[in-house]
Design an enzyme around this catalytic site. Structure first.
Site, short mmCIF file in Angstrom:
data_model
loop_
_atom_site.label_atom_id
_atom_site.label_comp_id
_atom_site.label_asym_id
_atom_site.label_seq_id
_atom_site.Cartn_x
_atom_site.Cartn_y
_atom_site.Cartn_z
N HIS A 110 0.85 -1.20 0.00
CA HIS A 110 0.00 0.00 0.00
C HIS A 110 0.89 1.26 0.00
O HIS A 110 0.72 2.14 -0.83
CB HIS A 110 -0.90 -0.04 1.24
CG HIS A 110 -1.76 1.18 1.44
ND1 HIS A 110 -3.13 1.13 1.34
CD2 HIS A 110 -1.45 2.47 1.72
CE1 HIS A 110 -3.62 2.35 1.56
NE2 HIS A 110 -2.62 3.18 1.80
N GLU A 111 1.86 1.29 0.93
CA GLU A 111 2.72 2.46 1.03
C GLU A 111 3.65 2.60 -0.17
O GLU A 111 3.95 3.71 -0.61
CB GLU A 111 3.54 2.44 2.33
CG GLU A 111 2.71 2.43 3.60
CD GLU A 111 1.69 3.56 3.67
OE1 GLU A 111 1.96 4.65 3.13
OE2 GLU A 111 0.61 3.34 4.24
N HIS B 111 1.88 4.36 -3.01
CA HIS B 111 1.92 5.82 -2.83
C HIS B 111 3.30 6.37 -3.23
O HIS B 111 3.39 7.36 -3.94
CB HIS B 111 1.73 6.21 -1.35
CG HIS B 111 0.33 6.09 -0.83
ND1 HIS B 111 -0.76 6.66 -1.44
CD2 HIS B 111 -0.15 5.50 0.29
CE1 HIS B 111 -1.85 6.41 -0.72
NE2 HIS B 111 -1.50 5.70 0.33
#
Ligand SMILES: [Zn+2]
Length: 382
Positions: A66-67, A70
């Protein structure tokens, strides 16, 4: 937030904060102690524990993905990303600057929940197909919970409270509509504050209902979100105050300088103890060659002060210079890169001033005080 370094992926430094182990422990404990025995009865505690560890590690990988999504998109949009830190409430990608356009902000914020949904779909498919194909419940039960956790991660992050992803999406939309990033940040921060209080209220209700752990947890998350929303707004305002401010507007001009041949004892007696500064530019035949600070001197033991010279302990000038027309934001990045609290201001090879992090902090504080005298206004233009 500090934490210890695990390594790096795609050039992003991955760190884990100590608080992350609380969540790791909770996941392993709830998986192996509660969830798996109920879903897949009749196994040994060792088997449940192995499944719990596996589930927690795969959750950790999901969070990291997820990170990373980003971070990769941010880097593509030209925003420097230092790395990723995992902590008790998930993860954060540490970026240097904010997105330059609402479109960039929308994509950078949106890709995280999207990544979590894709991962959830993968584990969901593994659970479903695995169950049909008669795969061991040890695999399908873990897959099922990872699918569930990743959906929860995406949904929680989509809540419209800044600085959560949903709050960033909300901010980018208000930004696009109003054309004003500060207005948008105020709205999104208000959303984050409201969400924080709502979660705390929910937690209080749960406490009265007897759900102590769940209630405390909600209050804790709500409190954290409320603080993060306030802090993020403050950071944004500080950044926008500094927008367009040049180093020469804030630097101390013509600072006291020292020669490289000065002994440390002389430096202490004639400068560090006599003048109010803790740092001095080192100048040799009219040219700046370094910076010497109290911290540098402290690294040398007291009995070597009269035999050591400034040149032995000073920081070389190369990483520490900015031009008078450079932005203060650039100067702050320089300080961060060099891990020093000051930079020298150099024009055509000559030292013209010095700028310290505390000069910048004082300037921001005064600007904020003046702003509050003028009363609240939708945007800060100095
Ligand atoms: Zn996210």
């Amino acid at each position: 937030m500090d934490g210890f370094r695990l390594g790096s992926i795609f050039g992003f430094e991955i760190k884990v904060d100590l608080s992350w182990f609380v969540i790791l422990f909770l996941i392993v404990w709830s998986f192996s102690g509660v969830v798996f025995p109920a879903r897949y009865p009749g196994q040994s505690p060792g088997a449940y524990f192995t499944m719990g560890i596996l589930g927690a590690l795969l959750f950790f990988v999901s969070l990291l993905a997820h990170e990373l999504s980003h971070s990769l998109v941010a880097r593509r949009k030209g925003i420097p990303v230092e790395g990723i830190t995992l902590f008790i409430f998930g993860g954060i990608a540490r970026t240097r600057t904010e997105a330059e356009t609402p479109g960039d902000e929308f994509v950078i914020a949106g890709v995280g929940p999207l990544a979590s949904m894709v991962i959830a779909a993968f584990f969901g498919a593994l659970w479903w197909i695995g169950s049909q194909a008669g795969l061991s419940p040890a695999v399908t039960v873990v897959a099922r919970y990872l699918a569930f956790l990743n959906v929860a991660l995406a949904v929680f992050n989509l809540l419209p409270g800044f600085p959560l992803d949903g709050g960033r999406l909300f901010r980018s939309i208000v930004w696009k509509v109003t054309g004003n990033v500060t207005t948008a940040t105020r709205w999104a921060s208000a959303g984050g504050t409201a969400l924080g209080y709502a979660l705390m209220a929910l937690g209080a209700l749960q406490l009265f209902g007897g759900a102590t752990i769940g209630g405390m947890w909600f209050i804790f998350i709500g409190w954290f979100l409320r603080n993060a929303a306030v802090m993020s707004l403050r950071q944004h305002l500080a950044r926008s105050l500094l927008d367009g401010v040049a180093v020469r507007d804030m630097m101390s001009p013509d600072p006291d300088v020292v020669p490289p041949t000065l002994t440390l004892q002389e430096l202490i007696d004639t400068h560090l103890l006599r003048k109010r500064h803790q740092a001095f530019p080192v100048v040799e035949s009219g040219r700046p060659v370094g910076l010497v600070t109290l911290q540098h001197v402290k690294k040398v033991s007291r009995d070597a002060w009269s035999s050591s010279h400034v040149v032995d302990v000073m920081r070389e000038v190369s990483q520490l210079t900015v031009g008078p027309r450079d932005s203060v934001t650039h100067a702050l990045e320089r300080m961060q890169d060099a891990d020093e609290r000051r930079v020298l201001v150099v024009k055509e090879g000559q030292l013209v001033g010095i700028l310290s992090a505390s000069d910048v902090a004082t300037w921001i504080q005064r600007s904020e005080e003046l702003e509050s005298l003028r009363g609240p206004s939708p945007s800060l233009t100095f």
